[in-house]
Design an enzyme around this catalytic site. Structure first.
Site, short mmCIF file in Angstrom:
data_model
loop_
_atom_site.label_atom_id
_atom_site.label_comp_id
_atom_site.label_asym_id
_atom_site.label_seq_id
_atom_site.Cartn_x
_atom_site.Cartn_y
_atom_site.Cartn_z
N ARG A 32 0.84 -1.20 0.00
CA ARG A 32 0.00 0.00 0.00
C ARG A 32 0.87 1.25 0.00
O ARG A 32 1.69 1.44 0.88
CB ARG A 32 -0.90 0.00 1.23
CG ARG A 32 -1.61 1.32 1.52
CD ARG A 32 -2.54 1.17 2.71
NE ARG A 32 -3.19 2.38 3.12
CZ ARG A 32 -2.92 3.03 4.26
NH1 ARG A 32 -1.98 2.58 5.09
NH2 ARG A 32 -3.57 4.12 4.58
N ARG A 73 -4.94 17.36 7.31
CA ARG A 73 -3.75 16.90 8.03
C ARG A 73 -2.97 18.08 8.57
O ARG A 73 -3.08 19.20 8.08
CB ARG A 73 -2.85 16.08 7.10
CG ARG A 73 -3.47 14.75 6.78
CD ARG A 73 -2.57 13.89 5.94
NE ARG A 73 -3.27 12.66 5.63
CZ ARG A 73 -3.16 11.54 6.34
NH1 ARG A 73 -2.36 11.49 7.38
NH2 ARG A 73 -3.84 10.47 6.01
N LYS A 221 -12.82 3.36 1.13
CA LYS A 221 -12.45 3.31 2.55
C LYS A 221 -13.65 3.80 3.35
O LYS A 221 -14.11 4.92 3.16
CB LYS A 221 -11.22 4.17 2.81
CG LYS A 221 -9.94 3.56 2.22
CD LYS A 221 -8.75 4.49 2.34
CE LYS A 221 -8.26 4.67 3.76
NZ LYS A 221 -7.08 5.58 3.81
N THR A 279 -5.92 -0.98 10.19
CA THR A 279 -5.53 -0.05 11.27
C THR A 279 -5.41 -0.67 12.66
O THR A 279 -6.34 -1.28 13.16
CB THR A 279 -6.46 1.19 11.33
OG1 THR A 279 -6.60 1.72 10.02
CG2 THR A 279 -5.88 2.27 12.23
P1 ATP Z 1 -4.81 6.79 6.70
O1 ATP Z 1 -5.94 7.48 7.36
O2 ATP Z 1 -4.89 6.91 5.22
O3 ATP Z 1 -4.60 5.42 7.19
P2 ATP Z 1 -2.50 7.47 8.32
O4 ATP Z 1 -1.92 8.81 8.59
O5 ATP Z 1 -3.17 6.75 9.41
O6 ATP Z 1 -3.49 7.62 7.08
P3 ATP Z 1 -0.97 5.05 7.71
O7 ATP Z 1 -0.60 4.71 6.32
O8 ATP Z 1 -2.06 4.30 8.36
O9 ATP Z 1 -1.31 6.63 7.72
O10 ATP Z 1 0.40 4.94 8.54
C1 ATP Z 1 0.45 5.17 9.93
C2 ATP Z 1 1.53 6.21 10.24
O11 ATP Z 1 2.79 5.84 9.68
C3 ATP Z 1 1.26 7.60 9.65
O12 ATP Z 1 0.49 8.44 10.46
C4 ATP Z 1 2.64 8.19 9.42
O13 ATP Z 1 3.10 8.86 10.55
C5 ATP Z 1 3.48 6.97 9.18
N1 ATP Z 1 3.76 6.82 7.76
C6 ATP Z 1 3.05 6.10 6.88
N2 ATP Z 1 3.60 6.11 5.66
C7 ATP Z 1 4.68 6.91 5.75
C8 ATP Z 1 5.68 7.35 4.83
N3 ATP Z 1 5.66 6.97 3.55
N4 ATP Z 1 6.63 8.16 5.28
C9 ATP Z 1 6.66 8.55 6.57
N5 ATP Z 1 5.76 8.16 7.49
C10 ATP Z 1 4.79 7.36 7.10
MG MG Z 2 -8.05 6.96 7.31
MG MG Z 3 -4.05 4.76 9.19
#
Ligand code: ATP
Ligand code: MG
Ligand code: MG
Length: 499
Positions: A32, A73, A221, A279
């Site tokens: 992802r 964000r 989602k 999550t």
């Molecule tokens: P979503 O609501 O889309 O899930 P999210 O902010 O919760 O967004 P996740 O992909 O679930 O993001 O990842 C969890 C955490 O990991 C994020 O809040 C972020 O801090 C960190 N993270 C995710 N991907 C990256 C990345 N490519 N570079 C840096 N930090 C990342």
């Molecule tokens: Mg989300």
């Molecule tokens: Mg998330």
């Protein structure tokens, strides 16, 4: 090999080809790319490494692009005192300003400048899926003053939820359109859209894809109360769902999340569409080498609920034990599936398909045959993957070998429960197909000689079409010799033989 699929979120912790290869070996099936984090250039490097690692690994790996949607964000936040961000305690005041800045000294900005107009005094502001909480206490023309009610470290690009505030944002933002074009250009296998509110959001995206010559399947989602209210129309408009529990858990009562999870999975089963549970599945493994009891139960229960895939977020993207997290997930799936195999025959499938009634009927028929004959394996020719998608919903306690000559279709199958995407050149006719399957099954030791497997084929093998044949084949019997196939249901088999 496990039947549950594992989605791993990409990020700095899994960026190298070496780590990615090991991630796939450990059991990750889908990568992802979260467009909320990082730049398109960074995603391009990550994608190149995914493809290289997938080639080394040798089995189809799908790539899912996750569009941020109207998610607000935090802007950039400076690393203060080595905390990785800005430490805020309960009672501290935080200023949110209109103009973008690199956050420091208890002052930050967000991705939505007009937020300072929309939020009223008394509104609650939740950050990072509600891990940090604030209340707006004062409003000035270009900034909000907020008091912290639950503290922690504020970090760059963490999500903001506003349960009391109505904000005016389009379902698909400028940034999403940019990411979408990138996804088309880079041939991603799935696109997920965050914060879907109505089927229209998906239709808009799909039209845009079609206009650009793309048919990337769309994952909705589910993380808004509005979406749950018209869930059937959303499932119809989407190609699959993600139970996005992070935002869902702050947008609705947290205690409703497990109920919504079960309900969404059940509806996807009936609709023949894949579903991902996402999550905090192994959240503690971001920091620790082993998971909590509750997390292990959560992963197992998602499988009991009937999910296609379980997802890792921060655990793989930024965690200390990305490989460990995949190993643990794989291991939980292994024991859960073993138990399922011992205790229950897969339930009679609930698939009731409006659009593919014939496929639904054949799938249910195969389910009954498999129970009766105790077949070790089901093999389907699924050129586009549509048939595989439906068979995944049978939740058979055995592998479904899905054959196709289309690399893209094979990669997309990586998300479907129990489906083993298997490349095969389009056979000239049925006997060649059955012969090739027999050889493959014996070579890969998928079923012992003498066992009876079920083969399902579509009309014109290489081209998309409806299902129309079930063959019961005994492994080891050559198709061309007499008396080999125990039964053929020759629905349109004539047409088949001529192709
Ligand atoms: P979503 O609501 O889309 O899930 P999210 O902010 O919760 O967004 P996740 O992909 O679930 O993001 O990842 C969890 C955490 O990991 C994020 O809040 C972020 O801090 C960190 N993270 C995710 N991907 C990256 C990345 N490519 N570079 C840096 N930090 C990342
Ligand atoms: Mg989300
Ligand atoms: Mg998330």
């Amino acid at each position: 090999m496990i039947r549950t699929k594992i989605v791993a979120t990409m990020g700095p912790a899994v960026s190298s080809v070496d780590v990615l290869t090991r991630l796939f070996e450990a059991g990750a099936d889908v990568c992802r790319l979260n467009f909320s984090h990082g730049t398109l250039d960074e995603h391009a490097i990550q994608l190149r490494n995914i493809r290289e690692a997938a080639a080394k690994f040798g089995e189809p790996i799908a790539v899912l692009g996750d569009l941020s949607g109207p998610k607000i964000r935090l802007g950039q936040v400076a690393d203060e005192n080595g905390t990785g961000g800005m430490l805020i305690d309960v009672g501290d005041e935080l200023v949110m300003q209109r103009t973008p800045i690199v956050g420091h000294d208890r002052r930050v900005s967000t991705t939505l400048p007009h937020l300072v107009d929309d939020i009223a005094v008394g509104d609650r502001i939740l950050i990072e899926d509600g891990a940090l909480r604030f209340v707006c206490t004062k409003k000035l023309p270009d900034e909000l003053h907020c008091t912290c009610t639950v503290g922690g470290v504020l970090k760059t690009a963490k999500g903001i939820n506003l349960p009391n505030t109505a904000i005016n944002v389009p379902a698909i933002t400028e940034r999403d359109w940019e990411s979408t074009h990138w996804a088309i250009a880079n041939d991603l296998d799935y696109l997920a859209l965050s914060f879907v509110r109505s089927p229209h959001d998906l239709q808009l995206l799909r039209e845009h894809l079609a206009n650009n010559g793309s048919d990337i399947p769309l994952i909705a989602k589910i993380e808004k109360a509005e979406a749950i209210k018209q869930i059937d129309a959303i499932i119809e408009a989407a190609d699959g769902l993600m139970v996005a529990r992070g935002d869902l858990g702050v947008e609705i009562d947290l205690a409703q999340v497990p109920i919504v999870q079960k309900d969404l999975i059940r509806r996807c089963c009936a609709a023949g569409k894949p579903v991902i549970v996402a999550t905090q599945m192994l959240q503690s493994m971001i920091e620790q080498a082993s998971p909590t009891r509750a997390e292990v139960s959560d992963v197992a229960n998602a499988i009991f609920d009937g999910t296609d895939a379980v997802m890792l977020s921060g655990e793989t993207s930024v965690g200390k034990f990305p490989l460990g997290a995949v190993h643990v997930m794989n291991h939980i799936a292994e024991s859960t599936e073993e138990y399922l195999g011992q205790t229950e025959n897969s339930r009679e499938p609930a698939v009731k398909l409006k659009t593919m009634p014939l496929s639904g009927a054949v799938a249910r028929g195969v389910w009954a045959i498999v129970q009766e004959l105790k077949s070790p394996l089901v093999v389907i020719w699924s050129q586009t993957g549509a048939t595989a998608r439906i068979f995944a919903k049978l939740r058979l306690n055995l592998p479904i070998l899905a054959l196709s000559s289309d690399q893209r279709a094979l990669r997309r199958m990586a998300l479907q429960y129990g489906v083993v995407p298997t490349p095969m050149p389009v056979p000239r006719d049925m006997s060649e197909l059955v012969g090739a399957i027999d050889k493959l099954v014996q070579e890969k030791k998928l079923a012992p000689a003498g066992s009876r497997i079920v083969i399902v084929v579509a009309s014109a093998l290489g081209t998309p079409g409806t299902l129309n044949g079930i063959i019961l084949h005994t492994i080891g019997d050559g198709w061309r010799s007499a008396g080999n196939a125990d039964a053929t249901i020759p629905l349109g088999a004539d047409a088949l033989m001529k192709t």
